[in-house]
Design a protein around this motif. Structure first.
Motif, PDB file in Angstrom:
ATOM      1  N   LEU A   1       0.835  -1.197   0.000  1.00  0.00           N
ATOM      2  CA  LEU A   1       0.000   0.000   0.000  1.00  0.00           C
ATOM      3  C   LEU A   1       0.877   1.257   0.000  1.00  0.00           C
ATOM      4  CD1 LEU A   1      -3.066   0.541   0.073  1.00  0.00           C
ATOM      5  CD2 LEU A   1      -2.848   0.921   2.523  1.00  0.00           C
ATOM      6  N   THR A   2       1.935   1.217   0.826  1.00  0.00           N
ATOM      7  CA  THR A   2       2.867   2.351   0.861  1.00  0.00           C
ATOM      8  C   THR A   2       3.489   2.567  -0.512  1.00  0.00           C
ATOM      9  OG1 THR A   2       3.402   1.594   3.073  1.00  0.00           O
ATOM     10  CG2 THR A   2       4.754   3.362   2.193  1.00  0.00           C
ATOM     11  N   ASN A   3       3.927   1.468  -1.125  1.00  0.00           N
ATOM     12  CA  ASN A   3       4.539   1.597  -2.452  1.00  0.00           C
ATOM     13  C   ASN A   3       3.550   2.134  -3.476  1.00  0.00           C
ATOM     14  OD1 ASN A   3       6.960   0.747  -1.503  1.00  0.00           O
ATOM     15  ND2 ASN A   3       6.810  -1.341  -2.285  1.00  0.00           N
ATOM     16  N   ASN A   4       2.271   1.733  -3.343  1.00  0.00           N
ATOM     17  CA  ASN A   4       1.261   2.305  -4.233  1.00  0.00           C
ATOM     18  C   ASN A   4       1.161   3.817  -4.033  1.00  0.00           C
ATOM     19  OD1 ASN A   4       0.184  -0.633  -4.581  1.00  0.00           O
ATOM     20  ND2 ASN A   4      -1.017   0.627  -5.971  1.00  0.00           N
ATOM     21  N   PHE A   5       1.327   4.244  -2.778  1.00  0.00           N
ATOM     22  CA  PHE A   5       1.297   5.689  -2.528  1.00  0.00           C
ATOM     23  C   PHE A   5       2.504   6.379  -3.163  1.00  0.00           C
ATOM     24  CE2 PHE A   5      -1.939   5.009   0.777  1.00  0.00           C
ATOM     25  CZ  PHE A   5      -2.802   6.024   0.393  1.00  0.00           C
ATOM     26  N   TYR A   6       3.691   5.722  -3.079  1.00  0.00           N
ATOM     27  CA  TYR A   6       4.867   6.286  -3.755  1.00  0.00           C
ATOM     28  C   TYR A   6       4.601   6.422  -5.245  1.00  0.00           C
ATOM     29  CZ  TYR A   6       7.758   5.618   0.401  1.00  0.00           C
ATOM     30  OH  TYR A   6       8.284   5.687   1.646  1.00  0.00           O
ATOM     31  N   LEU A   7       3.948   5.391  -5.771  1.00  0.00           N
ATOM     32  CA  LEU A   7       3.614   5.383  -7.190  1.00  0.00           C
ATOM     33  C   LEU A   7       2.764   6.590  -7.542  1.00  0.00           C
ATOM     34  CD1 LEU A   7       3.102   1.741  -7.993  1.00  0.00           C
ATOM     35  CD2 LEU A   7       2.487   3.353  -9.686  1.00  0.00           C
ATOM     36  N   VAL A   8       1.754   6.832  -6.705  1.00  0.00           N
ATOM     37  CA  VAL A   8       0.888   7.989  -6.930  1.00  0.00           C
ATOM     38  C   VAL A   8       1.709   9.263  -6.812  1.00  0.00           C
ATOM     39  CG1 VAL A   8      -1.090   9.281  -6.076  1.00  0.00           C
ATOM     40  CG2 VAL A   8      -1.154   6.783  -6.103  1.00  0.00           C
TER      41      VAL A   8
END
Lengths: 276, 314
Positions: free
Chosen positions: B88-95
């Motif tokens: 989930l954190t990495n998805n936020f980095y992606l965003v």
């Protein structure tokens, strides 16, 4: 030219050059490597122009089965795109030109499909494919590909169809034409730009599709290009020039399409962006 | 008078039945036009989404036919699973990369192409090329760009006297490398959006600003940027939905020693489902992804209606 203007212009060109280098260098690397022999790659990996220009990598790539991946990709892409055009155009006719109670809700339902993360459908589609005995068959990809292409296609078609002037339709109605006739003789022939936009947009996406092919196809002879490339990499990761040749060949159809039909692709993207 | 009214009402009755008949005929026509689309859409999108939610309450390996109902056990496991939070954190980095790197880069590209620079057509093609390659091809190409011994990136670093980095095997270098590639691939998408938006800004605004004595930089901040705000907002929200769809690039570029540091929701779900054969748990992850996407849709709708209302008022 004032100095200020000169500074501005040169800044613009510097910026353009940096971006072009960032965007373009990997392509240059890919293409020039694909024309090198293994020997030359190891002695001279970064020269932009190979000393001895060779096509052996392209030949070897075909020997290793790239042509069957190509063929599978062509078959499934053509089938899926043709079906999407027909199904989406049919559905868009009532949505764009007829008044009925659920019109807006059904349109919204289709458009929301653009937001659905594919992962939310993977497991049931995998189970369904197994139950239908379609696992590891190219045909298994058809349903998911068509379904996920529908939202954007319905969106593009309804936009174009709603812009057709009512007089065209009225003339056909006076002649006693029913809905099917109006659709096939008046509406469909008048949305040719929409058809090519839908075809090109979906061609690119289906040609490059990865995850459904990854979970639904297993045997090498059924694989599409993206999966095949991945397998290639696993087996021939030492043969960098060969892999680069495969990448060039796999990317070529889409890049050529873009060069030929730039505007259509851009239009498709714009349509898609309204949603994402 | 009375007779006339009776005739009228009879006529009305008549017209009503005719209308009703026509209406049911119309319904049939509408249905026949939309049947195929609704069928495919229901079978491959709507039904699977519902099934995913149902499966998420089961413990099931996907091979055996019997599956055990476990209630919310999968959900509570998910919320205490460190890989979920990492993903989930990495998805936020992606965003974050989408919003703060891809979108500005796309805007820069659009501004360059929108200026009177020479060779626009060629630049347009070069800028757009990365978006056209299949993500798998992009991933594989960059695996070699980042190659520790023979890759151009390390060679470039070496020539500046910087030591080679084992990009894809380390943490956080693997994640950074993949995010760079993502920016490379998707900035052109935003470029297209901004190019169209830039063309849509009325020339008079620039002329008026010029008459007020604004220089180019002021023009950018007082005319260009404000005109682009709607598209900036919607691209940013769409980046969230896009991050939930991301899979290919991370799948292709991960898996050489960086462990879960490069896990995102898409690859996490794939691993649990098709590598570990935990269909129930995988469904729970997928259900969470759907819920997040749904929240984004609602946010977009709200923003949209606020904007419409504003436009209506002014």
């Amino acid at each position: 030219m004032s100095t200020l203007k000169l500074v501005k212009t040169s800044m613009l060109y510097v910026m353009a050059a940096i971006i072009a280098l960032f965007a373009g260098y990997p392509f240059l690397y890919m293409i020039s490597t694909s024309f090198k022999s293994m020997n030359e790659f190891f002695t001279n990996p970064f020269s932009a122009l190979p000393d001895s220009f060779t096509l052996e990598q392209y030949a070897s790539v075909f020997d290793m089965g790239l042509s069957s991946y190509f063929l599978n990709s062509i078959v499934i892409t053509v089938l899926a795109v043709a079906l999407v055009v027909i199904i989406a155009a049919l559905a868009s006719y009532p949505l764009s030109r007829l008044k009925f109670r659920l019109n807006k809700s059904i349109f919204t339902l289709f458009i929301i499909g653009m937001m659905v993360p594919i992962h939310a459908t993977l497991i049931p589609i995998f189970v369904m494919t197994n139950d239908l005995g379609l696992y590891d068959k190219l045909l298994a990809l058809l349903g998911p590909y068509v379904a996920f292409a529908l939202p954007i296609s319905v969106f593009i078609f309804t936009q174009f169809m709603s812009e057709i002037p009512a007089e065209l339709e009225e003339a056909a109605k006076v002649d006693g034409a029913g809905h099917w006739k109006i659709f096939s003789k008046v509406i469909f022939p008048n949305v040719k730009p929409a058809i090519s936009t839908v075809v090109i947009y979906n061609f690119i996406h289906i040609w490059n599709e990865f995850i459904f092919a990854l979970i639904l196809i297993q045997s090498p002879e059924k694989m599409t290009l993206p999966i095949g490339l991945q397998k290639f990499y696993g087996e021939f990761s030492v043969n960098v020039p060969g892999l680069m040749a495969a990448l060039v060949l796999a990317s070529l159809p889409v890049i050529l399409t873009f060069v030929i039909a730039q505007e259509k692709i851009v239009k498709g993207l714009m349509g898609g962006s309204v949603k994402g | 008078m009375k007779a006339a009214a009776e005739v009228n009402s009879m006529n009305l009755l008549d017209i009503n039945t005719v209308k009703r008949k026509e209406k049911s005929k119309q319904k049939l026509v509408i249905l026949s036009f939309m049947f195929m689309a609704l069928f495919v859409y229901t079978l491959f999108i709507l039904y699977p989404i519902i099934s995913t939610f149902i499966y998420s309450f089961y413990d099931w390996n996907g091979i055996e036919t019997n599956r055990a109902f476990v209630g919310f056990a999968n959900y509570s496991e998910l919320f205490s699973d460190p890989t979920f939070w990492q993903s989930l954190t990495n998805n936020f980095y992606l965003v974050g990369v989408s919003v703060f790197v891809q979108i500005p880069l796309g805007l820069m590209m659009a501004l360059v192409l929108n200026s009177n620079i020479k060779g626009q057509k060629l630049l347009n093609v070069i800028f757009f090329l990365p978006y056209l390659m299949s993500t798998v091809a992009v991933g594989l190409l960059w695996v070699f760009m980042f190659d520790p011994t023979n890759g151009p990136i390390n060679k470039t670093l070496n020539s500046f006297g910087i030591e080679s980095v084992t990009w894809l095997a380390g943490s956080p270098s693997a994640l950074i490398a993949i995010l760079i590639v993502m920016a490379w691939q998707f900035a052109p998408f935003y470029m297209i959006l901004f190019k169209a938006a830039l063309v849509g800004i009325p020339e008079e605004l620039y002329e008026a600003a010029g008459m007020d004595g604004a220089n180019d930089i002021q023009k950018f901040f007082y005319v260009t940027l404000p005109s682009l705000i709607p598209i900036l907002i919607s691209s940013s929200v769409l980046a969230i939905v896009g991050s939930l769809k991301t899979f290919d690039l991370f799948y292709v570029m991960s898996g050489s020693g960086a462990g879960t540091s490069t896990a995102i929701l898409g690859t996490f779900m794939y691993e649990e489902t098709f590598v570990n054969f935990r269909m129930g748990y995988g469904s729970t992850i997928a259900a969470m992804m759907f819920i997040i996407a749904l929240i984004c849709v609602v946010i977009i709708q709200v923003i949209d209606s606020i904007q419409k209302r504003k436009r209506g008022l002014s």
